[in-house]
Design an enzyme around this catalytic site. Structure first.
Site, short mmCIF file in Angstrom:
data_model
loop_
_atom_site.label_atom_id
_atom_site.label_comp_id
_atom_site.label_asym_id
_atom_site.label_seq_id
_atom_site.Cartn_x
_atom_site.Cartn_y
_atom_site.Cartn_z
N GLY A 1 0.79 -1.24 0.00
CA GLY A 1 0.00 0.00 0.00
C GLY A 1 0.81 1.28 0.00
N SER A 2 2.06 1.24 -0.49
CA SER A 2 2.84 2.48 -0.48
C SER A 2 2.31 3.48 -1.52
CB SER A 2 4.33 2.20 -0.72
OG SER A 2 4.58 1.81 -2.05
N ASN A 3 1.75 2.99 -2.62
CA ASN A 3 1.13 3.93 -3.58
C ASN A 3 -0.15 4.53 -3.00
OD1 ASN A 3 2.53 4.20 -6.31
ND2 ASN A 3 2.72 2.02 -5.88
N MET B 1 -3.59 -7.53 -7.00
CA MET B 1 -3.05 -8.69 -7.71
C MET B 1 -4.15 -9.53 -8.37
SD MET B 1 0.11 -8.24 -7.23
CE MET B 1 0.95 -9.76 -7.60
N ARG B 2 -5.05 -8.87 -9.09
CA ARG B 2 -6.12 -9.58 -9.77
C ARG B 2 -6.30 -9.00 -11.16
NH1 ARG B 2 -7.75 -13.78 -7.06
NH2 ARG B 2 -9.57 -13.74 -8.42
N LEU B 3 -6.60 -9.86 -12.12
CA LEU B 3 -6.99 -9.37 -13.45
C LEU B 3 -8.39 -8.79 -13.33
CD1 LEU B 3 -6.26 -11.73 -16.48
CD2 LEU B 3 -6.00 -9.24 -16.35
N ASN C 1 -4.24 1.91 -13.50
CA ASN C 1 -3.29 1.02 -12.81
C ASN C 1 -1.89 1.62 -12.90
OD1 ASN C 1 -2.32 -1.41 -11.57
ND2 ASN C 1 -1.62 -2.12 -13.57
N HIS D 1 2.17 0.36 -13.04
CA HIS D 1 2.98 -0.84 -13.28
C HIS D 1 4.46 -0.43 -13.28
CE1 HIS D 1 3.87 -4.84 -14.79
NE2 HIS D 1 4.73 -4.28 -15.61
C1 GRF Z 1 4.03 -1.32 -7.23
O1 GRF Z 1 5.34 -1.56 -7.66
C2 GRF Z 1 3.10 -1.18 -8.41
O2 GRF Z 1 3.69 -0.60 -9.52
C3 GRF Z 1 2.75 -2.63 -8.70
O3 GRF Z 1 2.66 -3.24 -7.44
C4 GRF Z 1 3.44 -2.53 -6.50
C5 GRF Z 1 2.52 -2.12 -5.39
O4 GRF Z 1 3.23 -1.54 -4.33
N1 GRF Z 1 1.54 -2.73 -9.47
P1 GRF Z 1 2.44 -0.85 -3.13
O5 GRF Z 1 1.48 -1.91 -2.58
O6 GRF Z 1 1.72 0.34 -3.68
O7 GRF Z 1 3.50 -0.49 -2.14
#
Ligand code: GRF
Length: 207
Positions: free
Chosen positions: A18-20, A96-98, A113, A115
């Protein structure tokens, strides 16, 4: 296709760290992102991101795929929650799901999203390891709209990150993550501000 006006209420979908999510919440707090996180949904109960959401007093729920008959039923339950929270934009952040048809139909061009590579290079899992093993000199991060294919929708914003000779998966991932945390809030702000269209695969800003 015009994106139209998007309500400034976000849902952030997570499965882990959840850092994003934290970066999005931080950007809202400091006024760089004009939005509200209306709901966080985690697909895993142990996701540390759930704690981050609760510490920030954001509504957060865990919906586990295994509690539903199939992906459609799981997504219909998500759609119900998302509509009830009056969400305008879904931000996948380590989810982590399509994504399947129930979500795509309920939020057309409203799912985004992030990536950790310069798409279309290195889609899927362990993008940083893929980049390192391939030997590219530059990789980065991509924010893109979500369609039915994996890491494949129209690209909103990208940031480049050089690969250094002594990089490991960990050091490269850490430098990409710094860029992700700046890129994602910027991309969300752009999406919410409107004035964009999608022409073919291209995400184009109208003058
Ligand atoms: C990030 O590297 C994002 O690009 C990828 O999964 C990771 C999620 O990291 N899709 P966080 O859970 O936001 O720390």
């Amino acid at each position: 296709m015009a994106l139209g006006r998007i309500p400034r209420r976000l849902a952030v979908l997570i499965s882990g760290r959840g850092s994003n999510l934290q970066a999005i919440l931080g950007s809202i707090r400091t006024g760089r992102l004009d939005a509200t996180v209306a709901l966080v949904i985690s697909s895993r109960p142990e996701a540390p991101g759930l704690l981050r959401a609760r510490e920030a007093a954001v509504d957060a729920v865990c919906l586990q795929p295994r509690d539903y008959a199939d992906r459609d039923a799981f997504e219909r339950a998500m759609v119900e929650r998302l509509l009830a929270a009056d969400v305008g934009l879904l931000c996948l952040a380590g989810f982590m799901r399509l994504v399947g048809q129930p979500l795509l139909r309920a939020f057309p061009n409203r799912i985004v999203n992030i990536h950790p590579s310069l798409l279309p290079a290195f889609p899927g899992l362990e993008a940083q390891r893929q980049a390192l093993e391939h030997g590219v000199r530059v990789t980065g991060a991509t924010v893109h709209l979500v369609d039915a294919d994996l890491d494949a929708g129209p690209i909103v914003l990208q940031a480049a990150v050089p690969v250094l000779d002594d990089d490991t998966v960990e050091t490269l991932s850490a430098r990409i993550l710094v860029e992700e945390h700046k890129l994602y809030p910027r991309a969300i702000q752009m999406l919410l501000d409107g004035g964009w269209t999608i022409e073919g695969r291209r995400f184009v800003r109208r003058a």
